[in-house]
Scaffold this motif. Structure first.
Motif, short mmCIF file in Angstrom:
data_model
loop_
_atom_site.label_atom_id
_atom_site.label_comp_id
_atom_site.label_asym_id
_atom_site.label_seq_id
_atom_site.Cartn_x
_atom_site.Cartn_y
_atom_site.Cartn_z
N ARG A 114 0.83 -1.21 0.00
CA ARG A 114 0.00 0.00 0.00
C ARG A 114 0.87 1.27 0.00
O ARG A 114 0.63 2.19 -0.76
N VAL A 115 1.89 1.28 0.83
CA VAL A 115 2.75 2.46 0.93
C VAL A 115 3.56 2.65 -0.35
O VAL A 115 3.63 3.76 -0.88
N TRP A 116 4.19 1.60 -0.84
CA TRP A 116 5.00 1.74 -2.05
C TRP A 116 4.14 2.18 -3.24
O TRP A 116 4.59 2.92 -4.11
N ALA A 117 2.88 1.75 -3.29
CA ALA A 117 1.99 2.12 -4.39
C ALA A 117 1.70 3.62 -4.39
O ALA A 117 1.41 4.20 -5.44
N ARG A 118 1.78 4.27 -3.23
CA ARG A 118 1.50 5.71 -3.13
C ARG A 118 2.69 6.56 -3.53
O ARG A 118 2.54 7.76 -3.76
N LEU A 119 3.88 5.95 -3.61
CA LEU A 119 5.09 6.72 -3.94
C LEU A 119 5.33 6.70 -5.45
O LEU A 119 4.93 5.77 -6.14
N PRO A 120 6.01 7.73 -5.95
CA PRO A 120 6.27 7.78 -7.39
C PRO A 120 7.25 6.70 -7.83
O PRO A 120 8.01 6.17 -7.01
N ASP A 121 7.22 6.40 -9.12
CA ASP A 121 8.15 5.42 -9.68
C ASP A 121 9.58 5.84 -9.36
O ASP A 121 9.92 7.02 -9.43
N GLY A 122 10.40 4.87 -9.01
CA GLY A 122 11.79 5.14 -8.72
C GLY A 122 12.08 5.50 -7.27
O GLY A 122 13.24 5.59 -6.87
N ARG B 3 11.56 3.75 -4.51
CA ARG B 3 12.17 2.65 -3.77
C ARG B 3 13.66 2.56 -4.08
O ARG B 3 14.48 2.42 -3.16
N ALA B 4 14.03 2.64 -5.34
CA ALA B 4 15.44 2.57 -5.72
C ALA B 4 16.21 3.76 -5.17
O ALA B 4 17.34 3.62 -4.70
N ALA B 5 15.59 4.93 -5.20
CA ALA B 5 16.27 6.13 -4.69
C ALA B 5 16.51 6.01 -3.20
O ALA B 5 17.60 6.34 -2.71
N LEU B 6 15.52 5.55 -2.44
CA LEU B 6 15.68 5.40 -1.00
C LEU B 6 16.68 4.31 -0.66
O LEU B 6 17.49 4.45 0.26
N ALA B 7 16.65 3.22 -1.41
CA ALA B 7 17.58 2.11 -1.16
C ALA B 7 19.02 2.53 -1.45
O ALA B 7 19.95 2.01 -0.85
N GLY B 8 19.18 3.49 -2.35
CA GLY B 8 20.51 3.94 -2.71
C GLY B 8 21.11 4.96 -1.75
O GLY B 8 22.29 5.30 -1.86
N LEU B 9 20.33 5.44 -0.79
CA LEU B 9 20.85 6.41 0.17
C LEU B 9 21.76 5.75 1.19
O LEU B 9 21.53 4.60 1.58
#
Length: 84
Positions: A37-45, A47-53
């Motif tokens: 549900r949460v990931w669906a509300r975020l824009p494309d990319g 997850r990858a941007a947050l994982a790369g921090l």
């Protein structure tokens, strides 16, 4: 595949290892649905941007979000929630 010891020794962990550890949360009842549900509300990319921090940068970002959300709550709202 890297081990937890690699993280302690300061070696870079692969993305596969990070996602494998994150999948442990899938065993918590309802967590998979909540994540979806949460990931669906975020824009494309996102997850990858947050994982790369870097971990420190992610904590800084999360603290800033928490500070902004806390600033939007009035003291009366806090008391009302506490009494409920």
């Amino acid at each position: 595949m890297p081990t937890v010891t690699d993280a302690v020794d300061g070696k870079n962990l692969s993305a596969d290892f990070r996602w494998t550890r994150a999948r442990a949360y899938d065993k918590v009842p309802g967590m998979k649905d909540a994540q979806r549900r949460v990931w669906a509300r975020l824009p494309d990319g996102a997850r990858a941007a947050l994982a790369g921090l870097a971990p420190a940068d992610l904590r800084t970002l999360l603290l800033a979000v928490a500070r902004d959300r806390a600033a939007a709550v009035r003291p009366a709202d806090v008391v009302r929630r506490w009494r409920a």
